[in-house]
Structure formats: C-alpha cells, structure tokens
Design a protein around this motif. Sequence first.
Motif, mmCIF file in Angstrom:
data_model
loop_
_atom_site.group_PDB
_atom_site.id
_atom_site.type_symbol
_atom_site.label_atom_id
_atom_site.label_comp_id
_atom_site.label_asym_id
_atom_site.label_seq_id
_atom_site.Cartn_x
_atom_site.Cartn_y
_atom_site.Cartn_z
ATOM 1 N N ILE A 38 -20.661 91.761 29.478
ATOM 2 C CA ILE A 38 -19.636 92.492 28.749
ATOM 3 C C ILE A 38 -20.321 93.496 27.833
ATOM 4 N N VAL A 39 -20.039 94.748 28.025
ATOM 5 C CA VAL A 39 -20.632 95.821 27.202
ATOM 6 C C VAL A 39 -22.153 95.634 27.114
ATOM 7 N N ASP A 40 -22.773 95.488 28.265
ATOM 8 C CA ASP A 40 -24.230 95.338 28.363
ATOM 9 C C ASP A 40 -24.757 94.065 27.710
ATOM 10 N N GLN A 41 -23.867 93.126 27.381
ATOM 11 C CA GLN A 41 -24.278 91.849 26.823
ATOM 12 C C GLN A 41 -24.131 90.775 27.902
ATOM 13 N N ASN A 42 -25.222 90.039 28.149
ATOM 14 C CA ASN A 42 -25.156 88.930 29.091
ATOM 15 C C ASN A 42 -24.702 87.668 28.350
ATOM 16 N N ILE A 43 -23.671 87.045 28.867
ATOM 17 C CA ILE A 43 -23.117 85.843 28.246
ATOM 18 C C ILE A 43 -23.170 84.705 29.253
ATOM 19 N N GLU A 44 -23.702 83.598 28.816
ATOM 20 C CA GLU A 44 -23.731 82.388 29.634
ATOM 21 C C GLU A 44 -22.864 81.336 28.949
#
Length: 211
Positions: free
Chosen positions: A15-21
Amino acid sequence: PDALEDEAVSLSLKIVDQNIEFADWLTNIRCDALGNRCRIELNSSNLIKDQHYRRDKLLSAWVMHLAGHLTGKPMTSNLLGKNGEVRLKQMEPEVAKQEFLMLCEAYIEGLCHPLPFAPKTSLNWLEAKGEEFSGDLIDYKHKAVEKAQKSYEGDYKLHGEVENNAYLLRIYPNFETLWSDGAFTLWAHRLLKKLTETIGKDLPKDAGGEQ
C-alpha cells in the motif's frame, strides 16, 4: 458445533509503496454439520444499553471477523457480553477482504497524517443516518450533526469522546475541526458503515436496560 483447531491467517499487502505483512491466529472457532463456521468471543463489557447495541465495543471483534474471511470461507461471529449477545453475520469473503484492505490503507494513511476519525462519534453519525458530504459543516443540515457533535464534545450530562482521547483533543479539539470539510463523514462511512450493516437480528424491547 464441533471445536476446530486454531487457524493461521496471513496476508501480504503493498500500500503506497509500503509492504505490510499481516499474520495472526483465529481462535475459538466452531463448525456445525453443514460446515458453517462461527467464532465465539467472550466480552467483559456490557454490549447492550437502552435497547441498542454498543457498537463501539465491537471494533476489535469486527477486525477479527473480517480476518476470519481471509481464508476464503464465510464465518459468523458471536460475542457474549455481560448483558447480552451480539452476532456479526457472515459476509461474502471478497467483500470482507476489501473491507479489511480499507482498514489497512487507513492505518498507513494515519501514519502520514492525523485522520479526522473518531470511532464512537462516527458510529453515532451512522446511526442517525448521516450521509457522506463534502463541504462546510454549516452547509450540511441534518439531525446527525447534532448527535455527532454531542457524542464528540459532550454536554453537562455526558463526557464527549474527545475528552477521553489526548490525540483527538490535540488535533481536533471540537467537532467543527473534526469535520474537516466533510472528510469526517467519508471516513465514517468508509471504515464503519459495513459494520453497522453486519450486526445481526434486532434486539427485543426489554434488552439492555442497564449500562
């Protein structure tokens, strides 16, 4: 219904160049003979007051309810509180996933700037049939404005939501600032509208007389 083993739930997002796990465990799952899944949660709060569900007490369960659909299978959630039971109805898994993604997107955006979002006030706004609106507060004529403002700021008989939240008090000290040209209404609908639609059957008239 038979008890199931705890289920691992995981999801990878960008999301918006943020990787979320996202990773967690679903516990207290039951399954009947037809394969219908249900999550049971014991809640220490009173879930009913004055014949209304206390929706602000359902927020953490709502997140778990959405997460429970990420496996691609529908799930009902039953919350057992001190003075009653609340049911969250099963959803189409893809719809639940989209709602979960919106929560994640809001989380990322909230790390960038303060969101004009107050959960309890937003739920009161939705309960009063407040609509999405873009523009000045003075231009929106609806009973939901008065109800939301009272919920947020309080009065001589009621502590407002802003009084109990240092974050909101600093950034949005009153309802007019929280309004943010109508952005408050957009976030209320985006994050909580589906919750209000997912709560189960109507309450009996004698429910929740005590807080």
